[in-house]
Scaffold this active site. Structure first.
Site, PDB file in Angstrom:
ATOM      1  N   SER A   1       0.633  -1.281  -0.008  1.00  0.00           N
ATOM      2  CA  SER A   1       0.045   0.006   0.142  1.00  0.00           C
ATOM      3  C   SER A   1       0.932   1.237  -0.097  1.00  0.00           C
ATOM      4  CB  SER A   1      -0.924  -0.088   1.376  1.00  0.00           C
ATOM      5  OG  SER A   1      -1.423   1.230   1.537  1.00  0.00           O
ATOM      6  N   LYS A   2       0.425   2.196  -0.818  1.00  0.00           N
ATOM      7  CA  LYS A   2       1.021   3.447  -0.902  1.00  0.00           C
ATOM      8  C   LYS A   2       0.973   4.147   0.470  1.00  0.00           C
ATOM      9  CE  LYS A   2       2.686   7.174  -3.333  1.00  0.00           C
ATOM     10  NZ  LYS A   2       4.035   7.335  -3.364  1.00  0.00           N
ATOM     11  N   ARG A   3       0.214   3.994   1.146  1.00  0.00           N
ATOM     12  CA  ARG A   3      -0.013   4.657   2.591  1.00  0.00           C
ATOM     13  C   ARG A   3       0.876   4.326   3.467  1.00  0.00           C
ATOM     14  NH1 ARG A   3      -5.156   3.532   1.184  1.00  0.00           N
ATOM     15  NH2 ARG A   3      -5.256   1.784   3.253  1.00  0.00           N
ATOM     16  N   LYS A   4       1.619   3.163   3.229  1.00  0.00           N
ATOM     17  CA  LYS A   4       2.432   2.667   3.992  1.00  0.00           C
ATOM     18  C   LYS A   4       3.821   2.818   3.834  1.00  0.00           C
ATOM     19  CE  LYS A   4      -0.924  -0.955   5.854  1.00  0.00           C
ATOM     20  NZ  LYS A   4      -1.162  -2.159   5.892  1.00  0.00           N
TER      21      LYS A   4
ATOM     22  N   ASP B   1       9.373   6.702  -4.798  1.00  0.00           N
ATOM     23  CA  ASP B   1       9.299   5.552  -3.727  1.00  0.00           C
ATOM     24  C   ASP B   1       9.021   4.102  -4.563  1.00  0.00           C
ATOM     25  OD1 ASP B   1       6.499   4.624  -3.402  1.00  0.00           O
ATOM     26  OD2 ASP B   1       6.487   6.597  -2.504  1.00  0.00           O
TER      27      ASP B   1
END
Length: 516
Positions: free
Chosen positions: A254-257, A290
């Site tokens: 997940s991009k949020r992590k 990233d």
RNA sequence: GGCCCCAUCGUCUAACCAGGUUAGGACACAGGGUUUUCAUCCCUGCAAUGCGGGUUCAAAUCCCGCUGGGGUCACCA
């Protein structure tokens, strides 16, 4: 036999997710394998974003990997437009059809009411489904509410007490009991469509034959099946592929992590290399790359072939031994039958290994083409790049050989472009500032001064001769020479380094090193 | 918590559907060889069927249960 048509429907988020890219690849491969079409559709129903910044990186990722779409943004197609934001008339028409046929109803209940219902159901430990109070309203009452401007949403009337059966191409038979399904909102008060609804309308209208998507969409499927049935559509085949996990975990990547991935041992190397490379390219803060993003791999100099190979092997195999897969091989062999059911981790080490293979296969000139922009961006060479400079870069690439894994690795050749070199102090102490070494280095330096021609074989012969005469180990001089001329403990063969620098520069650097 | 999905070396996987293999390969790791360092290349090693029941002469493979992991539960996509 009807044509295979697959689609990938990203929402414009400003980056392309590496896991999403794997889903897109499987869609693309399936279409190509069966001589069909791959369609790119943009799910932008609720976002008002800048096309350039939000969609650009997504299209860029597809183009970089060579996964071109047959229909979609910028290329058009017979079912245009391919932006959901421009297809609202279709959703409205479908909604009207559903309302007419009694498959959908206007729900006047408020958010508060629904929340309260949900809370109560939760408290009583029973599954929440809609109470459908609006269904009890008389036509007169409904008209009254509408005239008074009371907001309403359109909900699908889920048939209670029935079973939905999905024959998924990967999961096989999956069943749901509709009594447990709340009536989903399909249109907002303002007439805009919700995801599940727009998806169904578009999949049908675009004549999508196979919906290949990640398994997190499995819970959406019964609703979509119901919607298709209510609309009288031919059902597409569904194939729910496993999602991609973060390295070493079973959790969805997940991009949020990303911030916590920095500490992930498997991801660490990727982050660190990026931290070293991107600032040199002048890409520091603004771009914020990233390893969850496809662009990270492009910018750090991975090859499409390497990334594609790694992506294809997440959840799919050709047989019991084939690891190296070109896009061509994949197109010829891809099948949904060989997709595994379990979620699979993305393994940066394995990607790196595939990359190493494909970089080794790359023709020299293409390697040089790949490296040149990095040197330009790092201001180690300037544009326009002369034929002479290009030849020099080429000779470095040759000297680097298989050490060049990523195009960004060419930045390690910095000492050949600038005198502003950084010394590996620890190794300098060990290899140069050591008893007896400076004397040998100085002595051999004098031999180099008169050496003609200043070539690899000549240097090698000279060093052999020197060592035989003095009884010194060749390693002593080899290391001392590399450290003093490049500052680095590792790199191309030391004679290559000296040849690349030329006699004058080599001697000057040895002299300077002896004075450090 | 409800619904749903999943389960073979550390990781990705093969063998499972049509039961019989010393459970195979790759990456990673460890050791060795080649090499002036590193990288490449070659060799060797390490290492897995979650647990419990069935069915069967025989179970990684078929069935059931358990355990564990995960996804998803919006007027997001």
């Amino acid at each position: 036999m009807s044509t295979v048509r697959t689609r990938f429907a990203p929402s414009p988020t400003g980056y392309m997710h590496i896991g999403g890219m794997r889903t897109a690849l499987f869609n693309w491969l399936y279409a190509k394998r069966h001589g069909g079409q791959f369609i790119l559709r943009i799910d932008d129903t609720d976002q008002e974003r800048n096309q350039e910044t939000a969609l650009g990186p997504i299209l860029r990722a597809f183009r970089w990997l060579g996964l071109l779409w047959d229909e979609g943004p910028e290329v058009g197609g017979s079912h245009k437009p391919y932006f959901q934001s421009q297809r609202s008339h279709l959703y409205r028409a479908a909604a009207e059809k559903l309302e007419q046929s009694g498959h959908a109803y206007r729900d006047f209940s408020t958010k508060e009411e629904n929340d309260a219902d949900r809370k109560l159901a939760d408290k009583e430990k029973r599954p929440y489904i809609n109470i459908r109070r609006s269904l009890e309203l008389s036509d007169a009452k409904k008209r009254e509410l509408e005239t008074a401007g009371h907001p309403w949403v359109l909900r699908l009337l889920v048939p209670r007490e029935s079973k939905i059966v999905l024959d998924d191409l990967i999961r096989e038979r999956v069943e749901w009991d509709t009594s447990l399904l709340p009536d989903p909102v399909i249109m907002r008060a303002n007439g805009s469509a919700l995801y599940n609804f727009a998806t169904v309308v578009d999949d049908a209208e675009l004549e999508i034959s196979h919906v290949i998507r990640a398994e997190e969409h499995l819970p959406n499927t019964p609703i979509q099946i119901l919607l298709h049935e209510a609309l009288g559509n031919t059902l597409p085949r569904f194939a729910h592929i496993p999602y991609v996990c973060a390295p070493g975990t079973k959790e969805k990547l997940s991009k949020r992590k990303v911030e916590q991935y920095r500490k992930n041992p498997a991801f660490k190397r990727l982050f660190e290399r990026g931290d070293e490379v991107f600032p040199q390219l002048g890409l520091s803060a603004a771009v914020a790359l990233d390893p969850v993003m496809v662009e990270y791999y492009e910018r750090i100099g991975y090859l499409p072939a390497g990334v594609l190979n790694a992506l294809a092997r997440i959840g799919w195999s050709l047989d019991d031994r084939t690891e190296i897969l070109s896009l061509q091989t994949l197109v010829e062999n891809f099948s949904l039958e060989r997709v595994v059911k379990a979620p699979a981790g993305f393994d940066p080490d394995k990607l790196f290994s595939f990359q190493g293979h494909w970089m080794k296969e790359l023709p020299l000139d293409e390697k040089v083409d790949g490296c040149v922009p990095y040197l330009v961006d790092a201001k180690l060479i300037s544009e326009p790049v002369s034929a002479e400079t290009r030849e020099f870069v080429k000779s470095i690439v040759v000297a680097l050989g298989d050490r060049l894994k990523l195009f960004a690795d060419i930045l390690d050749a910095r000492p050949f472009f600038t005198d502003d070199i950084t010394f590996d102090e620890k190794n300098f102490d060990k290899r140069v500032r050591k008893d007896g070494v400076p004397a040998h280095l100085a002595a051999f330096r004098n031999r180099l001064e008169t050496l003609e021609p200043f070539t690899v074989p000549a240097m090698e012969a000279a060093l052999q001769a020197y060592c035989e005469e003095t009884g010194e180990q060749t390693g002593t001089l080899v290391h001392a020479l590399r450290l003093s001329t490049t500052g680095q403990a590792v790199g191309p063969g030391v004679y290559d380094c000296l040849a690349l620098l030329g006699k004058e520069k080599s001697l000057a650097r040895i002299d300077a090193a002896l004075k450090r």
